[in-house]
Write an enzyme that holds these catalytic residues in place. Structure first.
Site, PDB file in Angstrom:
ATOM      1  N   ASP A  49     -43.403  50.089  -0.449  1.00  0.00           N
ATOM      2  CA  ASP A  49     -43.394  50.807   0.823  1.00  0.00           C
ATOM      3  C   ASP A  49     -42.024  51.424   1.066  1.00  0.00           C
ATOM      4  O   ASP A  49     -41.038  50.716   1.245  1.00  0.00           O
ATOM      5  CB  ASP A  49     -43.736  49.828   1.949  1.00  0.00           C
ATOM      6  CG  ASP A  49     -43.762  50.489   3.311  1.00  0.00           C
ATOM      7  OD1 ASP A  49     -44.841  50.940   3.727  1.00  0.00           O
ATOM      8  OD2 ASP A  49     -42.693  50.546   3.966  1.00  0.00           O
ATOM      9  N   TYR A  54     -35.622  56.111   4.667  1.00  0.00           N
ATOM     10  CA  TYR A  54     -34.905  55.147   3.830  1.00  0.00           C
ATOM     11  C   TYR A  54     -33.996  55.822   2.800  1.00  0.00           C
ATOM     12  O   TYR A  54     -33.088  55.189   2.262  1.00  0.00           O
ATOM     13  CB  TYR A  54     -35.876  54.225   3.076  1.00  0.00           C
ATOM     14  CG  TYR A  54     -36.842  53.439   3.937  1.00  0.00           C
ATOM     15  CD1 TYR A  54     -36.712  53.373   5.321  1.00  0.00           C
ATOM     16  CD2 TYR A  54     -37.898  52.751   3.351  1.00  0.00           C
ATOM     17  CE1 TYR A  54     -37.613  52.664   6.104  1.00  0.00           C
ATOM     18  CE2 TYR A  54     -38.811  52.026   4.131  1.00  0.00           C
ATOM     19  CZ  TYR A  54     -38.664  51.997   5.502  1.00  0.00           C
ATOM     20  OH  TYR A  54     -39.566  51.302   6.253  1.00  0.00           O
ATOM     21  N   LYS A  79     -43.464  57.660   4.473  1.00  0.00           N
ATOM     22  CA  LYS A  79     -43.662  58.003   5.887  1.00  0.00           C
ATOM     23  C   LYS A  79     -42.878  59.263   6.239  1.00  0.00           C
ATOM     24  O   LYS A  79     -41.740  59.422   5.786  1.00  0.00           O
ATOM     25  CB  LYS A  79     -43.180  56.857   6.782  1.00  0.00           C
ATOM     26  CG  LYS A  79     -43.674  55.485   6.360  1.00  0.00           C
ATOM     27  CD  LYS A  79     -43.037  54.367   7.162  1.00  0.00           C
ATOM     28  CE  LYS A  79     -43.259  53.016   6.505  1.00  0.00           C
ATOM     29  NZ  LYS A  79     -42.311  52.756   5.403  1.00  0.00           N
ATOM     30  N   HIS A 115     -44.078  57.799  10.808  1.00  0.00           N
ATOM     31  CA  HIS A 115     -43.179  56.652  10.895  1.00  0.00           C
ATOM     32  C   HIS A 115     -43.065  56.082  12.315  1.00  0.00           C
ATOM     33  O   HIS A 115     -42.929  54.871  12.505  1.00  0.00           O
ATOM     34  CB  HIS A 115     -41.786  57.057  10.400  1.00  0.00           C
ATOM     35  CG  HIS A 115     -40.951  55.906   9.948  1.00  0.00           C
ATOM     36  ND1 HIS A 115     -40.060  55.980   8.908  1.00  0.00           N
ATOM     37  CD2 HIS A 115     -40.868  54.620  10.379  1.00  0.00           C
ATOM     38  CE1 HIS A 115     -39.477  54.806   8.736  1.00  0.00           C
ATOM     39  NE2 HIS A 115     -39.941  53.975   9.624  1.00  0.00           N
ATOM     40  N   SER A 146     -47.415  54.312  12.061  1.00  0.00           N
ATOM     41  CA  SER A 146     -46.516  53.161  12.138  1.00  0.00           C
ATOM     42  C   SER A 146     -45.922  53.107  13.541  1.00  0.00           C
ATOM     43  O   SER A 146     -45.578  54.151  14.114  1.00  0.00           O
ATOM     44  CB  SER A 146     -45.410  53.291  11.085  1.00  0.00           C
ATOM     45  OG  SER A 146     -44.525  52.185  11.140  1.00  0.00           O
ATOM     46  N   GLN A 169     -48.761  50.328  10.710  1.00  0.00           N
ATOM     47  CA  GLN A 169     -47.686  49.427  10.256  1.00  0.00           C
ATOM     48  C   GLN A 169     -46.769  49.132  11.440  1.00  0.00           C
ATOM     49  O   GLN A 169     -46.178  50.037  12.017  1.00  0.00           O
ATOM     50  CB  GLN A 169     -46.894  50.080   9.126  1.00  0.00           C
ATOM     51  CG  GLN A 169     -45.827  49.163   8.559  1.00  0.00           C
ATOM     52  CD  GLN A 169     -45.010  49.798   7.438  1.00  0.00           C
ATOM     53  OE1 GLN A 169     -43.788  49.801   7.479  1.00  0.00           O
ATOM     54  NE2 GLN A 169     -45.684  50.343   6.433  1.00  0.00           N
ATOM     55  N   LEU A 198     -39.968  38.797   7.612  1.00  0.00           N
ATOM     56  CA  LEU A 198     -38.958  37.742   7.438  1.00  0.00           C
ATOM     57  C   LEU A 198     -37.957  37.723   8.596  1.00  0.00           C
ATOM     58  O   LEU A 198     -36.971  36.982   8.557  1.00  0.00           O
ATOM     59  CB  LEU A 198     -38.212  37.932   6.107  1.00  0.00           C
ATOM     60  CG  LEU A 198     -39.104  38.064   4.859  1.00  0.00           C
ATOM     61  CD1 LEU A 198     -38.255  38.240   3.614  1.00  0.00           C
ATOM     62  CD2 LEU A 198     -40.030  36.852   4.729  1.00  0.00           C
ATOM     63  N   LYS A 203     -34.219  33.885  11.470  1.00  0.00           N
ATOM     64  CA  LYS A 203     -34.870  32.646  11.903  1.00  0.00           C
ATOM     65  C   LYS A 203     -34.852  31.567  10.809  1.00  0.00           C
ATOM     66  O   LYS A 203     -35.568  30.563  10.911  1.00  0.00           O
ATOM     67  CB  LYS A 203     -36.324  32.925  12.310  1.00  0.00           C
ATOM     68  CG  LYS A 203     -36.466  33.915  13.457  1.00  0.00           C
ATOM     69  CD  LYS A 203     -35.983  33.328  14.767  1.00  0.00           C
ATOM     70  CE  LYS A 203     -36.287  34.263  15.937  1.00  0.00           C
ATOM     71  NZ  LYS A 203     -35.824  33.717  17.223  1.00  0.00           N
ATOM     72  N   SER A 239     -36.114  42.766  -0.011  1.00  0.00           N
ATOM     73  CA  SER A 239     -34.911  42.099  -0.503  1.00  0.00           C
ATOM     74  C   SER A 239     -34.358  42.891  -1.679  1.00  0.00           C
ATOM     75  O   SER A 239     -35.109  43.556  -2.387  1.00  0.00           O
ATOM     76  CB  SER A 239     -35.219  40.663  -0.961  1.00  0.00           C
ATOM     77  OG  SER A 239     -34.027  40.030  -1.399  1.00  0.00           O
ATOM     78  N   ARG A 244     -34.771  36.180  -4.596  1.00  0.00           N
ATOM     79  CA  ARG A 244     -35.605  36.204  -3.386  1.00  0.00           C
ATOM     80  C   ARG A 244     -36.830  37.085  -3.588  1.00  0.00           C
ATOM     81  O   ARG A 244     -37.906  36.789  -3.067  1.00  0.00           O
ATOM     82  CB  ARG A 244     -34.788  36.695  -2.186  1.00  0.00           C
ATOM     83  CG  ARG A 244     -33.804  35.638  -1.701  1.00  0.00           C
ATOM     84  CD  ARG A 244     -33.396  35.859  -0.250  1.00  0.00           C
ATOM     85  NE  ARG A 244     -32.143  35.147  -0.002  1.00  0.00           N
ATOM     86  CZ  ARG A 244     -30.973  35.744   0.197  1.00  0.00           C
ATOM     87  NH1 ARG A 244     -30.883  37.051   0.189  1.00  0.00           N
ATOM     88  NH2 ARG A 244     -29.898  35.032   0.412  1.00  0.00           N
TER      89      ARG A 244
END
Length: 282
Positions: A49, A54, A79, A115, A146, A169, A198, A203, A239, A244
């Site tokens: 995605d 980006y 997007k 987007h 989105s 999204q 995440l 968190k 990530s 990860r």
């Protein structure tokens, strides 16, 4: 119910399949994005995605090519961020994205989204018409939105040939469950994708989350991804750390039970729990 695996997919309103686990590349720097995507593909992800915002569509395209996987075996999403002055200008912008991701005469993306709804009503409709043209021309297999609330999706009916959108999204995790829009999407067969599943690692020290992770012998992030899978959403963990990336795909060896889900559902803080944006359902 069939046990979920890394190849599990959901069915879109147009009957096409979308891999349920996706890989996000939000702000993945261009110098590492190719490597991160290759690591993801090597670890079984088949859904990437990206977005014009980006700035790494070209790199995602390069990774697909370098992976030697068949184009049809990787689900690619991007997007449109800002509309052009007309439907055709927006369409041309989208074509540029397609060419970056899948160069050549027969290039396409599997899913093209608007987007954000922030451009206003007229521009949202204009961008939707541009996405419909992509669909007609075979440059996108599916189209969606989105960060759209109920009102945003409903108003598309005024111009849409294709409705409902195939996907919405939105930000989704235990602290921002956006139940009203999720329920609306489920009622209309719109597949819900979860960005920031995440919670950008904010968190990781949460005691409730840590307790569930310890119970299953997994990481807090693995619990968060599994939470989205159990909700029948499409999580898009991001990530650039190879370890990860691998761990975030290793979420099919355990299941959250009813008590776990009840506990996680109890963490919802409504719009206040959002770290990016909660949708406006007006």
């Amino acid at each position: 119910m069939t046990k979920r695996t890394i190849t599990s997919a959901l069915t879109l309103p147009n009957s096409l399949k979308i891999p349920q686990l996706g890989f996000g590349v939000y702000k993945s720097p261009t110098d590492v994005c190719v490597r991160s995507c290759l690591t993801a593909l090597e670890n079984g992800y088949r859904h990437i995605d990206t977005a014009q915002f980006y700035g790494n569509e070209t790199e995602v395209g390069q990774a697909i090519k370098q992976s030697k996987l068949a184009r049809k075996d990787v689900f690619l999403t991007t997007k449109i961020l800002n509309p052009g002055a007309s439907v055709d200008e927006s369409y041309q912008q989208c074509l540029e994205s397609v060419q970056k991701l899948d160069p050549g005469e027969n290039g396409y993306v599997d899913l093209f989204l608007i987007h954000t709804p922030t451009a206003g009503s007229a521009k949202r409709k204009q961008m939707w018409q541009a996405l419909e043209k992509l669909l007609e021309q075979g440059k996108a297999k599916s189209i969606g939105v989105s960060n759209f609330g109920i009102g945003h999706i409903e108003e598309l009916k005024e111009v849409a040939k294709v409705w409902p959108p195939h996907v919405n999204q939105i930000e989704l995790h235990p602290w921002a469950q956006q139940k009203e829009i999720v329920e609306y999407c489920e009622q209309h067969g719109i597949v819900v994708e979860a960005y920031c599943p995440l919670v950008r690692n904010t968190k990781a020290e949460d005691e409730t989350l840590a307790g569930i992770a310890k119970k299953h012998g997994v990481t807090p992030n693995q619990v968060l991804i599994r939470f989205c899978l159990e909700g029948n959403w499409v999580p898009l963990p991001k990530s650039d750390n190879p370890g990860r990336i691998k761990a975030n795909a290793d979420v099919f060896g355990f299941e959250l039970d009813e008590d776990d889900m009840k506990t996680l559902n109890g963490l919802d803080q409504g719009p206040a729990g959002s770290i990016v944006m909660a949708v406006d359902n007006a």
